[in-house]
Design an enzyme around this catalytic site. Structure first.
Site, PDB file in Angstrom:
ATOM      1  CD  GLU A  15      -7.153  -0.668   6.773  1.00  0.00           C
ATOM      2  OE1 GLU A  15      -7.916  -0.374   7.309  1.00  0.00           O
ATOM      3  OE2 GLU A  15      -5.994  -0.260   6.130  1.00  0.00           O
ATOM      4  CG  ASP A  51      -8.373   2.018   3.501  1.00  0.00           C
ATOM      5  OD1 ASP A  51      -8.213   1.308   4.279  1.00  0.00           O
ATOM      6  OD2 ASP A  51      -7.531   2.688   3.122  1.00  0.00           O
ATOM      7  CD  GLU A  84      -2.680   1.219   2.474  1.00  0.00           C
ATOM      8  OE1 GLU A  84      -2.616   0.390   3.200  1.00  0.00           O
ATOM      9  OE2 GLU A  84      -3.756   2.407   2.585  1.00  0.00           O
ATOM     10  CD  GLU A  97      -5.807   0.739   0.070  1.00  0.00           C
ATOM     11  OE1 GLU A  97      -5.896   1.347   1.152  1.00  0.00           O
ATOM     12  OE2 GLU A  97      -5.045  -0.466   0.428  1.00  0.00           O
TER      13      GLU A  97
END
Ligand code: C2E
Ligand code: MG
Ligand code: MG
Ligand code: MG
Length: 280
Positions: A236, A179, A59, A149
């Protein structure tokens, strides 16, 4: 200063003061300078396949290489970017650097993807799609190497163009991730409105996943829902091995977090790829 939720993002408070006072004008001028001088740089955080332990992508997270204040995290300036309508400029600069990085990795034999964060405001820009698709051609990279995202909160504004733009991007072959899932509003309705490939479960649901029954139940429900909708799940904010183990046991395939690796400059990310390819 105020330290944010145990993370390493400090200075929200300072940034807020700065934006609220006369500093705002100066900040705006500095941000404009940053967009023309190329001071926004991507840091890369690895995304792992929990089942194989391999890096599947990175990312890209923006950092501002400020001429006097050092390397700044998004918490210091991302709101000001929105306020001053510089989102598209930020996105263009990040996308260009990311495309160049993908081309370099491709030359070195690495085909991992890069996820770029975008605000819904960026999609409503008339040149958005054209810019992204021409970057792919210019750098000779394929669409599936780029993921985008978007956050739930940015979808709330419902810019007319967002749905159309996302559909165009998908047609091109670009994967779309939702996200911070679970932290916005009306989350579930977005799942039927937009064609997401990935759902990223916010770190607030992962922090105590190994012992907290509520977090466990929520993430389990998200995993079931995603499976039924043919979407992949990324957890995450994995900070411990216990969290990783629990998520793996629950059937979550992808994860990111400090336990695997913090966001790092491109050279360090490249070293990770080299190391992985030689120890495989
Ligand atoms: P995000 O996209 O949800 O990115 C995850 C954030 O959590 C990143 O903070 C990352 O450094 C941090 N993080 C990753 N793993 C862990 C962990 O294990 N524990 C903890 N406590 N934190 C972790 P960062 O880099 O400060 O970015 C903050 C937010 O700023 C991002 O959240 C994203 O919404 C936004 N952002 C970052 N880059 C861009 C960009 O290029 N464009 C736009 N529009 N937004 C961006
Ligand atoms: Mg993100
Ligand atoms: Mg997130
Ligand atoms: Mg976030």
């Amino acid at each position: 200063y105020v330290k944010q939720q145990g993370g390493d993002d400090i200075c929200w408070y300072n940034a807020a003061i700065e934006e609220a006072t006369a500093g705002s004008l100066q900040l705006e001028a500095e941000l404009r300078e940053a967009t023309t001088a190329g001071q926004f740089i991507p840091y890369y955080q690895p995304k792992f396949d929990l089942t194989t332990g391999h890096i599947t992508g990175f990312e890209a997270l923006v950092r501002w290489q400020h001429p006097t204040r050092g390397l700044l995290k998004p918490a210091h300036f991302i709101n000001a970017i929105l306020t001053h309508k510089l989102s598209f400029e930020l996105f263009s600069q990040m996308a260009k650097k990311i495309a160049a990085q993908l081309a370099i990795w491709q030359q070195q034999g690495f085909y991992q993807h890069i996820c770029i964060n975008a605000d819904a405001a960026e999609f409503s820009h008339p040149d958005f799609f054209e810019m992204v698709s021409s970057l792919l051609v210019e750098y000779g990279i394929s669409a599936h190497q780029l993921h985008i995202e978007v956050t739930e909160s940015s979808l709330i504004q419902r810019h007319d163009n967002v749905k159309k733009q996302l559909a165009l991007l998908k047609d091109l072959g670009i994967c779309i991730a939702l996200d911070d899932f679970g932290t916005g509003y009306a989350s579930l309705s977005y799942l039927q409105e937009y064609p997401f490939d990935f759902i990223k479960v916010d770190k607030s649901f992962i922090s105590n996943i190994e012992s907290d029954r509520t977090q466990y139940a929520i993430v389990k429900a998200i995993l079931d829902l995603a499976a039924a909708l043919d979407m992949q799940v990324v957890a995450e904010g994995i900070e411990t091995e216990a969290q990783r183990d629990r998520l793996l046991a629950m059937g979550c395939q992808y994860g990111q977090g400090y336990w695997f690796g913090k966001p790092v400059p491109a050279e360090v990310a490249t070293d990770m790829l080299i190391k992985q390819s030689t120890t495989k």
